[in-house]
Design a protein around this motif. Structure first.
Motif, PDB file in Angstrom:
ATOM      1  N   GLU A 168       1.258   5.455   1.353  1.00  0.00           N
ATOM      2  CA  GLU A 168       2.722   5.476   1.269  1.00  0.00           C
ATOM      3  C   GLU A 168       3.310   4.276   2.005  1.00  0.00           C
ATOM      4  N   ARG A 169       2.757   3.931   3.167  1.00  0.00           N
ATOM      5  CA  ARG A 169       3.243   2.739   3.897  1.00  0.00           C
ATOM      6  C   ARG A 169       3.010   1.482   3.072  1.00  0.00           C
ATOM      7  N   GLU A 170       1.824   1.378   2.437  1.00  0.00           N
ATOM      8  CA  GLU A 170       1.520   0.197   1.626  1.00  0.00           C
ATOM      9  C   GLU A 170       2.421   0.103   0.402  1.00  0.00           C
ATOM     10  N   ALA A 171       2.718   1.251  -0.214  1.00  0.00           N
ATOM     11  CA  ALA A 171       3.576   1.256  -1.395  1.00  0.00           C
ATOM     12  C   ALA A 171       4.998   0.852  -1.042  1.00  0.00           C
ATOM     13  N   GLY A 172       5.426   1.154   0.183  1.00  0.00           N
ATOM     14  CA  GLY A 172       6.770   0.798   0.629  1.00  0.00           C
ATOM     15  C   GLY A 172       6.927  -0.674   0.940  1.00  0.00           C
ATOM     16  N   GLN A 173       5.817  -1.360   1.177  1.00  0.00           N
ATOM     17  CA  GLN A 173       5.861  -2.791   1.471  1.00  0.00           C
ATOM     18  C   GLN A 173       5.689  -3.557   0.187  1.00  0.00           C
ATOM     19  N   GLY A 174       6.679  -4.357  -0.163  1.00  0.00           N
ATOM     20  CA  GLY A 174       6.564  -5.193  -1.345  1.00  0.00           C
ATOM     21  C   GLY A 174       5.785  -6.441  -1.017  1.00  0.00           C
TER      22      GLY A 174
END
Length: 177
Positions: A168-174
């Motif tokens: 989820e953290r990785e998906a939030g970072q573009g």
């Protein structure tokens, strides 16, 4: 206690392969470039990458093929189908200092098991086997998975919850601009 790497994490080698590191990353649903294998009928294809990086001052001969990977899906750890025809392995490639080599691999499995994917890799370096390492991740993780017989409040402390949090953290970072 030994815990697996999360998909995307680097794993450093020790001893005679110090300075060499490996990671499994880019786990996502994807159709293979040369068409579906008949053995994968009714299964969902996914792709992932295995990258080897050399951070030393000498080169290493790297070998990674289908027999050096084990892909398990779901909470029961059922085997996934590795499509060797569509996958791009690393076969006898010399990785020089400050360089990387990446294998792009295609596999297929029932969609119900894709929320939990374990990928185990055993690299061959200069004709010597390295340690086996395991990466855990999933595709389409939106809610924490609770195992059979587990209490929902205990899931927050498990590995699956750590993987979900990381993804989820990785998906939030573009992408960096």
């Amino acid at each position: 206690m030994y815990e697996p790497n999360v998909v995307g994490d680097w794993q450093e080698y020790d001893d005679e392969h110090a300075g060499l590191r490996i990671r499994v990353h880019g786990l996502e649903k994807a159709e293979p470039p040369r068409g579906r294998d008949d053995a994968a009928e009714g299964l969902i294809y996914f792709r992932f990458r295995v990258t080897v990086e050399n951070r030393t001052t000498e080169h290493f001969g790297i070998h990674l093929e289908d027999g050096q990977l084990d892909i398990r899906i779901g909470t029961d750890g059922e085997s996934a189908f590795l499509d060797w025809r569509n996958s791009q392995f690393i076969e006898g490639f010399d990785v020089y200092p400050l360089r990387r080599a990446t294998a792009v691999l295609f596999a297929a499995a029932p969609e119900s098991g894709l929320s939990h994917v374990d990928i185990q890799v055993q690299l061959k370096v200069d004709d010597e086997w390295t340690e086996r390492y395991l990466w855990s991740g999933g595709i389409g993780l939106h809610e924490p998975a609770v195992g059979v017989g587990a209490r929902p409040e205990s899931a927050a402390d498990g590995l699956a919850a750590q993987v979900i949090s990381f993804l989820e953290r990785e998906a939030g970072q573009g992408p960096a601009s």
